[in-house]
Design an enzyme around this catalytic site. Structure first.
Site, PDB file in Angstrom:
ATOM      1  N   CYS A   3       0.864  -1.193   0.000  1.00 54.52           N
ATOM      2  CA  CYS A   3       0.000   0.000   0.000  1.00 54.52           C
ATOM      3  C   CYS A   3       0.895   1.235   0.000  1.00 54.52           C
ATOM      4  CB  CYS A   3      -0.989  -0.024   1.162  1.00 54.52           C
ATOM      5  SG  CYS A   3      -0.235   0.090   2.795  1.00 54.52           S
ATOM      6  N   ASN A   6       2.363   1.565   4.192  1.00 58.30           N
ATOM      7  CA  ASN A   6       2.729   0.317   4.891  1.00 58.30           C
ATOM      8  C   ASN A   6       2.522   0.428   6.413  1.00 58.30           C
ATOM      9  OD1 ASN A   6       5.680  -1.777   5.444  1.00 58.30           O
ATOM     10  ND2 ASN A   6       3.594  -2.438   5.081  1.00 58.30           N
ATOM     11  N   CYS A   8      -1.205   0.983   7.461  1.00 60.99           N
ATOM     12  CA  CYS A   8      -2.637   0.693   7.670  1.00 60.99           C
ATOM     13  C   CYS A   8      -3.080  -0.577   6.945  1.00 60.99           C
ATOM     14  CB  CYS A   8      -3.505   1.866   7.214  1.00 60.99           C
ATOM     15  SG  CYS A   8      -3.215   3.391   8.148  1.00 60.99           S
ATOM     16  N   ARG A   9      -3.168  -0.538   5.612  1.00 64.80           N
ATOM     17  CA  ARG A   9      -3.755  -1.645   4.863  1.00 64.80           C
ATOM     18  C   ARG A   9      -2.828  -2.837   4.679  1.00 64.80           C
ATOM     19  NH1 ARG A   9      -5.307   2.025  -0.117  1.00 64.80           N
ATOM     20  NH2 ARG A   9      -3.382   2.981   0.684  1.00 64.80           N
ATOM     21  N   SER A  10      -1.611  -2.604   4.174  1.00 59.96           N
ATOM     22  CA  SER A  10      -0.766  -3.774   3.867  1.00 59.96           C
ATOM     23  C   SER A  10      -0.312  -4.543   5.114  1.00 59.96           C
ATOM     24  CB  SER A  10       0.412  -3.404   2.951  1.00 59.96           C
ATOM     25  OG  SER A  10       1.204  -2.402   3.501  1.00 59.96           O
ATOM     26  N   ASP A 113      -8.111   3.734   1.283  1.00 61.74           N
ATOM     27  CA  ASP A 113      -7.176   4.140   2.322  1.00 61.74           C
ATOM     28  C   ASP A 113      -7.963   4.622   3.552  1.00 61.74           C
ATOM     29  OD1 ASP A 113      -5.234   5.249   3.872  1.00 61.74           O
ATOM     30  OD2 ASP A 113      -4.349   6.458   2.277  1.00 61.74           O
TER      31      ASP A 113
HETATM   32  P1  4NP Z   1      -1.763   2.896   4.095  1.00 57.17           P
HETATM   33  O1  4NP Z   1      -2.353   4.258   4.684  1.00 57.17           O
HETATM   34  O2  4NP Z   1      -1.286   3.200   2.701  1.00 57.17           O
HETATM   35  O3  4NP Z   1      -2.927   1.975   4.117  1.00 57.17           O
HETATM   36  O4  4NP Z   1      -0.637   2.480   5.039  1.00 57.17           O
HETATM   37  C1  4NP Z   1      -1.590   5.429   4.752  1.00 57.17           C
HETATM   38  C2  4NP Z   1      -0.758   5.631   5.814  1.00 57.17           C
HETATM   39  C3  4NP Z   1      -0.022   6.813   5.910  1.00 57.17           C
HETATM   40  C4  4NP Z   1      -0.127   7.744   4.908  1.00 57.17           C
HETATM   41  C5  4NP Z   1      -0.963   7.526   3.834  1.00 57.17           C
HETATM   42  C6  4NP Z   1      -1.692   6.363   3.751  1.00 57.17           C
HETATM   43  N1  4NP Z   1       0.611   8.953   5.007  1.00 57.17           N
HETATM   44  O5  4NP Z   1       0.423   9.822   4.134  1.00 57.17           O
HETATM   45  O6  4NP Z   1       1.410   9.094   5.933  1.00 57.17           O
END
Ligand code: 4NP
Length: 141
Positions: A3, A6, A8-10, A113
């Site tokens: 994702c 790295n 939240c989702r992955s 997201d």
């Molecule tokens: P992820 O979510 O892609 O599911 O891990 C996010 C986590 C952090 C950020 C964006 C998306 N960020 O911009 O810090």
């Protein structure tokens, strides 16, 4: 499992897929990575950790890392969460073999997201779990 952050989702996808693979006795090497470097070295977002824990899955020991080109060599399948992850990873592909390994986890749908919406973590868990079950089904035929 890839994702953006790295965190939240992955990490959820890594934990869920490992849990399902273990339950089925599948000897799969499962990992996750992000395309953005903001959180490298950190653990998963607490909201992901708590959501996973509520389903009996401990992802707290995972550590955020960036996707690297050698991941194309190490893994047979690179599952991404959304279309921007897809284009970011495809842009790193060196050849057709790399390209063929990259798929959306949900086939033709995206895992949204949840970073800016606490209420999305549980629905995102459910989506990822469905996707992982489907992948296992496809690869166990
Ligand atoms: P992820 O979510 O892609 O599911 O891990 C996010 C986590 C952090 C950020 C964006 C998306 N960020 O911009 O810090």
């Amino acid at each position: 499992m890839v994702c953006l952050g790295n965190i939240c989702r992955s990490p959820l996808a890594e934990g869920i897929m490992r849990h399902l693979a273990d339950e089925r006795g599948l000897d799969w090497h499962i990992d996750s990575a992000g395309t953005g470097d903001w959180h490298v070295g950190e653990g998963p977002d607490q909201r992901s950790t708590r959501t996973a824990m509520s389903h009996g899955i401990d992802i707290s020991k995972q550590v955020c890392r960036l996707f690297k080109i050698s991941d194309f060599d190490e893994f047979d399948l690179i599952l991404v969460m959304d279309k921007s992850n897809l284009s970011d990873i495809l842009a790193k592909a060196r050849n057709e073999e790399d390209v063929k390994k990259v798929k959306l986890l949900l086939g033709d749908k995206i895992v949204p997201d949840p970073y800016y919406d606490d209420a999305q973590f549980e629905p995102v868990f459910q989506l990822i779990e469905q996707g992982c079950r489907e992948i296992i089904k496809q690869h166990n035929k």
